[in-house]
Design an enzyme around this catalytic site. Sequence first.
Site, short mmCIF file in Angstrom:
data_model
loop_
_atom_site.label_atom_id
_atom_site.label_comp_id
_atom_site.label_asym_id
_atom_site.label_seq_id
_atom_site.Cartn_x
_atom_site.Cartn_y
_atom_site.Cartn_z
N GLY A 240 59.84 41.17 27.05
CA GLY A 240 60.60 40.37 26.08
C GLY A 240 60.92 41.19 24.84
O GLY A 240 60.11 42.01 24.40
N ARG B 187 63.05 42.66 32.56
CA ARG B 187 61.84 42.61 33.38
C ARG B 187 62.26 43.12 34.75
O ARG B 187 63.25 42.65 35.31
CB ARG B 187 61.28 41.18 33.41
CG ARG B 187 60.80 40.74 32.02
CD ARG B 187 59.82 39.58 32.08
NE ARG B 187 59.17 39.39 30.79
CZ ARG B 187 59.62 38.60 29.82
NH1 ARG B 187 60.71 37.90 29.99
NH2 ARG B 187 58.96 38.50 28.69
N ASP C 23 51.65 44.52 27.52
CA ASP C 23 50.69 45.02 28.51
C ASP C 23 51.34 45.39 29.83
O ASP C 23 50.99 46.40 30.44
CB ASP C 23 49.65 43.92 28.81
CG ASP C 23 48.49 43.96 27.83
OD1 ASP C 23 48.34 44.97 27.13
OD2 ASP C 23 47.75 42.97 27.78
N THR D 299 55.61 42.96 21.14
CA THR D 299 55.68 41.59 21.67
C THR D 299 55.40 40.61 20.55
O THR D 299 54.52 40.87 19.70
CB THR D 299 54.67 41.34 22.82
OG1 THR D 299 54.59 39.93 23.07
CG2 THR D 299 53.26 41.84 22.49
N ASP E 68 53.95 37.95 20.93
CA ASP E 68 52.78 37.14 21.30
C ASP E 68 51.46 37.60 20.68
O ASP E 68 50.48 36.86 20.71
CB ASP E 68 52.60 37.13 22.82
CG ASP E 68 53.83 36.60 23.56
OD1 ASP E 68 54.59 35.83 22.95
OD2 ASP E 68 54.02 36.95 24.74
N ASP F 154 49.35 39.50 21.89
CA ASP F 154 48.31 39.36 22.92
C ASP F 154 47.90 40.69 23.55
O ASP F 154 47.52 40.74 24.71
CB ASP F 154 48.80 38.38 24.01
CG ASP F 154 50.06 38.86 24.70
OD1 ASP F 154 50.70 39.83 24.22
OD2 ASP F 154 50.42 38.28 25.74
N ARG G 22 53.36 32.80 25.34
CA ARG G 22 52.94 32.89 26.75
C ARG G 22 51.56 32.26 26.88
O ARG G 22 51.39 31.14 26.44
CB ARG G 22 52.96 34.35 27.21
CG ARG G 22 53.21 34.46 28.72
CD ARG G 22 53.22 35.86 29.22
NE ARG G 22 54.45 36.56 28.88
CZ ARG G 22 54.84 37.68 29.46
NH1 ARG G 22 54.13 38.22 30.43
NH2 ARG G 22 55.95 38.27 29.11
#
Length: 326
Positions: free
Chosen positions: A15, A76, A107, A129, A131, A133, A175
């Site tokens: 993303g 992606r 990741d 990202t 996120d 994360d 996510r």
Amino acid sequence: MSKEINTIGVLTSGGDAPGMNAAIRAVVREAITKGRKVKGIKRGYAGLLDGDIEDMDLFSVSDIIGRGGTILQTARCLEFVEEEYQIKGANICKEHGIDGLVVIGGDGSFKGAQKLAAHGINTIGIPGTIDLDIACTEYTIGFDTAVNTAMEAIDKVRDTSTSHDRCSIIEVMGRGAGYIALWCAIANGAEDVLLPERYDYDEQILINHLIEGQKLGRHNHIIVNAEGIGHSASMAKRIEAATGVETRATILGHMQRGGSPTCKDRVYASTMGALAVDLLCEGKTNRVVGYRHGEFVDFDIDEALAMTKDLDEYQVELTRSLASTS
Ligand code: ADP
Ligand code: F6P
């Protein structure tokens, strides 16, 4: 120790995130300043497999630091998980003279970089990202902009919620991770927050909390819901049926991924972009840049991917204690 790097490739994958352009700009300018050539690979690993690669110069990245998205575009690319395509990707890099590669993504993108490193391409990952994360780093490119965008949107929803005496469930991205939700819950003073890492499926708590707020004379009630939990629309119907309080669901969606990056995203992304090039020029490979304990650092990708992290429990507790009015 890898051999001398002459040509550095750069790609964005997964993303997009605001600040990726600042990182691309830093990679290009740092590399050229250090006497290296730079090639931009379009659309992540998909563009690599298509050989969609172009030379970049100092002017290619003019006037992009303040723009959202990624000028290299992103994708992606599911087939890249297969070794056949990873070997193909490494061979395409070699055909284009790319001996060092900077991968900006999450990741999943780092796993692709790890595989390319195993097939002889020197790679450095930069965490990109919204996120937040990625376990090895306390900062990822785009989170700061995204969370500010979400915060401003939630403030606006609260205005209209108050005018109508409503409850609003606002779904934010992330996510499977609850970082955007946690930060918005604190920044917007949300009455409740649902975090994937802590979710217990107990809607009765939300209902009780809303009823208590009504008794105290509240004119609004904001529930921040993380995308990893989802189902905001059906949740809103159930809460309205149980409480009689008009309840609306708002899914903020992809607006959180766009917009001009904040100062922090521009500065940190620029620093990470330049650092990635410096590492390649020092002969490093299979590493990922991160930010930890107030410093920009780098880790072996294998070690970085094996790390885990969790939400800060003290901040999770604050979402309850600071929202309390009774
Ligand atoms: P992110 O990089 O934000 O985590 P994804 O998980 O969608 O996003 O991964 C981005 C891309 O990285 C994937 O579309 C794929 O091309 C590549 N990728 C993901 N997992 C792997 C893997 N195990 N091996 C090789 N490449 C991978
Ligand atoms: O990883 C960034 C992210 O925006 C997540 O928060 C979200 O789950 C996902 O990407 C959405 O992906 P897509 O753009 O494919 O809908």
